[in-house]
Scaffold this active site. Structure first.
Site, PDB file in Angstrom:
ATOM      1  N   SER A   1     -24.707 -58.574   4.254  1.00  0.00           N
ATOM      2  CA  SER A   1     -23.773 -58.310   3.249  1.00  0.00           C
ATOM      3  C   SER A   1     -22.977 -59.601   2.954  1.00  0.00           C
ATOM      4  O   SER A   1     -23.668 -60.617   2.705  1.00  0.00           O
ATOM      5  CB  SER A   1     -22.826 -56.974   3.385  1.00  0.00           C
ATOM      6  OG  SER A   1     -22.624 -56.651   2.042  1.00  0.00           O
TER       7      SER A   1
ATOM      8  N   ASP B   1     -29.231 -48.847  -2.119  1.00  0.00           N
ATOM      9  CA  ASP B   1     -27.972 -49.581  -1.634  1.00  0.00           C
ATOM     10  C   ASP B   1     -26.958 -49.422  -2.946  1.00  0.00           C
ATOM     11  O   ASP B   1     -27.301 -49.965  -4.036  1.00  0.00           O
ATOM     12  CB  ASP B   1     -28.236 -50.897  -1.131  1.00  0.00           C
ATOM     13  CG  ASP B   1     -27.131 -51.705  -0.708  1.00  0.00           C
ATOM     14  OD1 ASP B   1     -25.956 -51.422  -1.111  1.00  0.00           O
ATOM     15  OD2 ASP B   1     -27.515 -52.764   0.082  1.00  0.00           O
TER      16      ASP B   1
ATOM     17  N   HIS C   1     -27.053 -49.175   2.477  1.00  0.00           N
ATOM     18  CA  HIS C   1     -26.490 -50.588   3.041  1.00  0.00           C
ATOM     19  C   HIS C   1     -25.950 -50.487   4.355  1.00  0.00           C
ATOM     20  O   HIS C   1     -25.357 -51.276   4.852  1.00  0.00           O
ATOM     21  CB  HIS C   1     -25.166 -50.794   2.096  1.00  0.00           C
ATOM     22  CG  HIS C   1     -24.690 -52.117   2.099  1.00  0.00           C
ATOM     23  ND1 HIS C   1     -25.490 -53.098   1.548  1.00  0.00           N
ATOM     24  CD2 HIS C   1     -23.483 -52.688   2.295  1.00  0.00           C
ATOM     25  CE1 HIS C   1     -24.781 -54.482   1.665  1.00  0.00           C
ATOM     26  NE2 HIS C   1     -23.547 -54.017   2.201  1.00  0.00           N
TER      27      HIS C   1
END
Ligand SMILES: N[C@@H](CCC(=O)N[C@@H](CSC=O)C(=O)NCC(=O)O)C(=O)O
Length: 280
Positions: free
Chosen positions: A150, A226, A259
Site C-alpha cells: 500500500s 480490496d 487489503h
C-alpha cells in the site's frame, strides 16, 4: 552493536527476529526497525530485502503478520522492516490523522514546515538505514531488494526506480501506484511537499516509470476485493504507463482478496522467490 539499542530478539525458523532503535541523524529523533536474520547469516553475509509497510503500521506488523520468515530462511535472505514515520516529534497535529503524520510518512523527504525537520523518510530508507544495517548485520551490501504494501508499495516502487543501482529487485502488494491522482497521495504530498505539483512527480510511480523505468520486471499483486482498489491504489493507471513505455510488469489480480495481511501472507512465497532469484 554500533549505535543500536536492542529492544527484543526471538529465535524464528532457526534464525532471529529482532527489534531495534537508534538515534537517526536524518529524521532527528529515535527510529525503530525490525530485522529477520536467516540461519545462513550466522555463517556468511547474505542479501537484504527491505519491506516498507503501509498506513498506521509500525516496524512490527510485517514481522508478526506477513509470514515471510519461513521463506527468507529457505532462501537465505535478511529482511528489514522499518517504521513508517518518525514518532513523538512534538510537531503539532502529528497524531491527528491516521493517513497523515505519525504512521504515514509516505517515504518522502518533506520540504515544508513544520514537517521537514523530521519527516525525511525517503533519505532515511535509501541512505541512513542501509548504512546502519550494513554496519551491524552480516549483509552483502551490494545485493539489496525492496518491496512493500500500500503506502509502502508506493515507497518501494519510488525507491527502486530512483535508485536502480541500489536495488536489484522490486515488488509490491496493493501499492498506491499514482499518488498524485488519489486522495491519500494528494493530502500527503500537498502537506509534505507543498502545492507545486511538479515537486510531487519524483515520488509518483506512474510518473517515474515514464521518466526512468526500471531495469527488470516489477511484480505486483492486487486483491480484487480490496476496498481501496479504485479510489486510492489505481494499478490500471500504472499498468497503462508500463505498457506505453514497455516496462516489464507482472500485475496479478487475485480474486476475492482484500487489503489485509491475510492477502499479503497468501502471496509472500512468490514475492520472496522473485527477490531471491534477482539477488542470486
Ligand atoms: N484505519 C484504516 C485502515 C488502515 C489500513 O488498512 N492500513 C493498512 C495499510 S493501508 C495503506 O497504506 C495496514 O497495513 N494496516 C495494518 C494491519 O496490520 O493490517 C481504515 O479505517 O480504513
Amino acid at each position: 552493536m554500533t549505535n543500536l539499542k536492542v529492544i527484543s530478539e526471538y529465535q524464528c525458523f532457526a534464525g532471529k527476529v529482532g527489534f531495534y532503535s537508534h538515534a537517526s541523524s536524518t529524521c532527528h529523533g529515535e527510529m525503530r526497525f525490525a530485522v529477520y536474520q536467516p540461519p545462513q547469516a550466522s555463517q556468511k553475509p547474505v542479501p537484504v530485502l527491505y519491506f516498507l509497510s503501509g498506513l498506521t503500521c509500525t516496524e512490527e506488523n510485517f514481522m508478526v503478520k506477513a509470514g515471510a520468515q519461513r521463506y527468507a530462511a529457505e532462501y537465505g535472505l535478511m529482511l528489514v522492516a522499518p517504521d513508517t514515520s518518525p514518532r513523538n516529534t512534538g510537531i503539532a497535529g502529528e497524531d491527528d490523522d491516521w493517513d497523515f503524520g505519525t504512521g504515514a510518512g509516505f517515504y518522502v523527504d518533506a520540504t515544508t514546515e513544520p514537517w521537514k525537520a523530521h519527516y525525511q523518510m525517503y533519505s532515511y530508507i535509501v541512505q541512513e538505514l542501509p548504512t546502519l544495517i550494513n554496519a551491524n548485520f552480516p549483509t552483502q551490501s551490494e545485493k539489496q531488494g525492496i518491496f512493500g504494501h500500500s503506502m509502502g508499495g508506493h515507497g518501494a516502487l519510488v525507491c527502486a526506480m530512483r535508485n536502480p543501482h541500489l536495488y536489484k529487485s522490486v515488488s509490491a502488494f496493493a501499492p498506491i501506484t499514482a499518488p498524485m491522482r488519489c486522495p491519500w497521495g494528494e493530502k500527503a504530498f500537498s502537506r509534505y511537499l507543498g502545492t507545486n505539483e511538479e515537486a510531487w512527480r519524483s515520488y509518483d510511480a506512474s510518473e517515474l516509470v515514464k521518466q526512468l523505468g526500471y531495469h527488470s520486471s516489477i511484480l505486483i499483486d492486487q486483491g480484487t476485493a480490496d476496498k481501496f482498489l479504485t479510489s486510492q491504489l489505481l494499478p490500471d493507471v500504472f499498468a497503462q504507463v508500463c505498457a506505453e513505455v514497455k516496462q516489464p510488469l507482472n500485475l496479478r489480480y487475485q480474486q476475492d482478496y482484500d487489503h489485509s495481511y491475510y492477502f499479503i501472507a497468501s502471496f509472500m512465497a512468490d514475492h520472496i522467490r522473485h527477490h531471491a532469484i534477482a539477488l542470486g
